[in-house]
Design a protein around this motif. Structure first.
Motif, PDB file in Angstrom:
ATOM      1  N   TYR A  40      14.209  -5.138   0.576  1.00 43.39           N
ATOM      2  CA  TYR A  40      13.788  -3.757   0.300  1.00 43.39           C
ATOM      3  C   TYR A  40      14.957  -3.008  -0.323  1.00 43.39           C
ATOM      4  N   ASP A  41      14.906  -2.824  -1.634  1.00 41.51           N
ATOM      5  CA  ASP A  41      16.017  -2.200  -2.348  1.00 41.51           C
ATOM      6  C   ASP A  41      15.662  -0.866  -2.970  1.00 41.51           C
ATOM      7  N   ALA A  42      14.509  -0.312  -2.613  1.00 39.67           N
ATOM      8  CA  ALA A  42      14.113   0.996  -3.132  1.00 39.67           C
ATOM      9  C   ALA A  42      14.963   2.092  -2.499  1.00 39.67           C
ATOM     10  N   GLU A  43      14.977   3.239  -3.134  1.00 41.46           N
ATOM     11  CA  GLU A  43      15.681   4.376  -2.556  1.00 41.46           C
ATOM     12  C   GLU A  43      15.027   4.740  -1.222  1.00 41.46           C
ATOM     13  N   ILE A  44      15.838   4.893  -0.191  1.00 39.69           N
ATOM     14  CA  ILE A  44      15.293   5.183   1.138  1.00 39.69           C
ATOM     15  C   ILE A  44      14.903   6.656   1.223  1.00 39.69           C
ATOM     16  N   PRO A  45      13.627   6.940   1.463  1.00 49.94           N
ATOM     17  CA  PRO A  45      13.196   8.332   1.565  1.00 49.94           C
ATOM     18  C   PRO A  45      13.597   8.932   2.905  1.00 49.94           C
ATOM     19  N   GLU A  46      13.692  10.254   2.957  1.00 51.67           N
ATOM     20  CA  GLU A  46      14.023  10.900   4.228  1.00 51.67           C
ATOM     21  C   GLU A  46      12.944  10.601   5.263  1.00 51.67           C
ATOM     22  N   PHE A  47      11.682  10.585   4.808  1.00 43.50           N
ATOM     23  CA  PHE A  47      10.563  10.179   5.644  1.00 43.50           C
ATOM     24  C   PHE A  47       9.658   9.298   4.793  1.00 43.50           C
ATOM     25  N   PRO A  48       8.924   8.364   5.397  1.00 40.26           N
ATOM     26  CA  PRO A  48       7.993   7.553   4.601  1.00 40.26           C
ATOM     27  C   PRO A  48       6.997   8.446   3.860  1.00 40.26           C
ATOM     28  N   ARG A  49       6.898   8.234   2.561  1.00 36.43           N
ATOM     29  CA  ARG A  49       6.004   9.059   1.745  1.00 36.43           C
ATOM     30  C   ARG A  49       4.653   8.407   1.528  1.00 36.43           C
ATOM     31  N   ARG A  50       4.632   7.068   1.625  1.00 40.18           N
ATOM     32  CA  ARG A  50       3.389   6.319   1.400  1.00 40.18           C
ATOM     33  C   ARG A  50       3.291   5.247   2.492  1.00 40.18           C
ATOM     34  N   ILE A  51       2.336   5.427   3.400  1.00 38.73           N
ATOM     35  CA  ILE A  51       2.195   4.538   4.550  1.00 38.73           C
ATOM     36  C   ILE A  51       0.885   3.766   4.431  1.00 38.73           C
ATOM     37  N   LEU A  52       0.997   2.439   4.474  1.00 38.89           N
ATOM     38  CA  LEU A  52      -0.159   1.563   4.381  1.00 38.89           C
ATOM     39  C   LEU A  52      -0.478   1.000   5.765  1.00 38.89           C
ATOM     40  N   PHE A  53      -1.712   1.178   6.211  1.00 34.45           N
ATOM     41  CA  PHE A  53      -2.156   0.676   7.515  1.00 34.45           C
ATOM     42  C   PHE A  53      -3.089  -0.517   7.285  1.00 34.45           C
ATOM     43  N   ALA A  54      -2.725  -1.683   7.822  1.00 32.07           N
ATOM     44  CA  ALA A  54      -3.563  -2.878   7.704  1.00 32.07           C
ATOM     45  C   ALA A  54      -4.390  -3.021   8.980  1.00 32.07           C
ATOM     46  N   LEU A  55      -5.692  -2.913   8.852  1.00 31.20           N
ATOM     47  CA  LEU A  55      -6.593  -2.953  10.007  1.00 31.20           C
ATOM     48  C   LEU A  55      -7.310  -4.292  10.075  1.00 31.20           C
TER      49      LEU A  55
END
Length: 319
Positions: free
Chosen positions: A163-178
């Protein structure tokens, strides 16, 4: 940080965060990723494991003096790692503890030491930076990973080295796998604690077209059953999202007919959607195939390119 529940009100369940570190850049990024996630009043503990030199080198290859020197060096490195990670939280919401576990005194292996530390401290979340093939957290791969995901009493946040993306202060896009189970919906509720009102949220269900039960059940029967279960799972997710102000969406995904599986489909979707965090449950059951008994979570952890939250059900959950 203000966290959200299904009713749109704060529902803090992440009160004790345990962060496992070493001197690697992987650990530093894991600490940086979680630095802002601790809610006001949450307790944070950094722990570093000093490995036992007797398990790292051939038996009898060291004199007692050399063994003591090696042990001191390993202890010094572990102490330095814990101190550096603690400094990363210097401007945080509260005090941060730091501790070192000496395997030469504690016994066992790194995975056991972390499981014991999480259990004894009653952690709600264990955070690790994962080098999937080597290093302090090599337990994330192979059969050991499945024992960790089942034996660790708390949820686990894995930040992969890739994971080499810029670390956001808080997660901006959260994926939930159900997977259609109460456990995966509970995992979704747990993960929502890390969502600010500005976060984009996406819930998905994977239709497994590459199933291995075709000797017993026709493939179209299984696929139809998965589709119906998926529709129900996403309807339940939409109900959770209903009272939130976030941008939300749901979707049915499909594995390829052959040479594919659910973990790879989840990882592909996370990359396609540019997720900052993926949330899965660790004790769900998926209809006829029961594909989410821990192995899917562990296999996803081994190939994830995005931070992955392995969320365990609440102790009082029916899951």
């Amino acid at each position: 940080m203000t966290t959200l529940s299904a009713g749109g009100t704060p529902s803090p369940r992440i009160k004790r965060i345990l962060i496992a570190v070493d001197l690697s850049s992987v650990s530093a990024r894991a600490a940086a990723y979680v630095r802002y996630l601790a809610a006001p009043g949450a307790q944070v503990r950094v722990v570093s494991v000093a490995e036992n030199p007797r398990t790292l080198l051939p038996l009898g290859s060291l004199t007692d003096a050399a063994l003591q020197t090696a042990r001191a060096e390993l202890l010094r490195d572990a102490s330095e790692a814990a101190a550096h990670a603690k400094e990363a939280f210097a401007n945080g919401n509260g005090a941060v503890e730091a501790d070192v576990i000496e395997l030469s005194r504690h016994g066992g292996y790194t995975a056991n030491a972390l499981i014991d530390a999480a259990t004894e401290w009653k952690a709600d979340l264990l955070v690790v930076g994962a080098r999937q093939h080597r290093g302090i957290l090599r337990w994330v791969e192979g059969t050991v990973s499945e024992s960790v995901t089942t034996q660790t009493p708390c949820s686990i946040l894995v930040v992969p080295a890739s994971y080499d993306a810029e670390i956001p202060e808080f997660p901006r896009r959260i994926l939930f796998a159900l997977d259609g189970s109460p456990a995966s919906l509970d995992a979704m509720q747990f993960g929502l604690q890390l969502a600010t009102p500005e976060a984009h949220l996406r819930a998905v269900y994977v239709i497994d077209r590459a199933v291995r039960l075709t000797d017993f059940v026709p493939i179209h029967v299984l696929e139809d059953a998965f589709i119906e279960e998926g529709k129900t799972a996403l309807a339940n997710a939409a109900g959770v999202f209903a009272n939130l102000s976030n941008h939300v969406e749901t979707g049915l995904l499909r594995t390829k007919p052959t040479s594919d599986d659910v973990p790879h489909t989840i990882v592909r979707e996370a990359e396609r959607w540019h997720a900052d965090l993926v949330v899965v449950g660790t004790h769900g059951r998926r209809g006829l195939a029961r594909w989410f008994l821990g192995s899917v979570a562990a296999r996803t952890a081994r190939i994830a390119q995005t931070p992955l939250l392995l969320a365990r059900p609440r102790p009082d959950s029916s899951a």
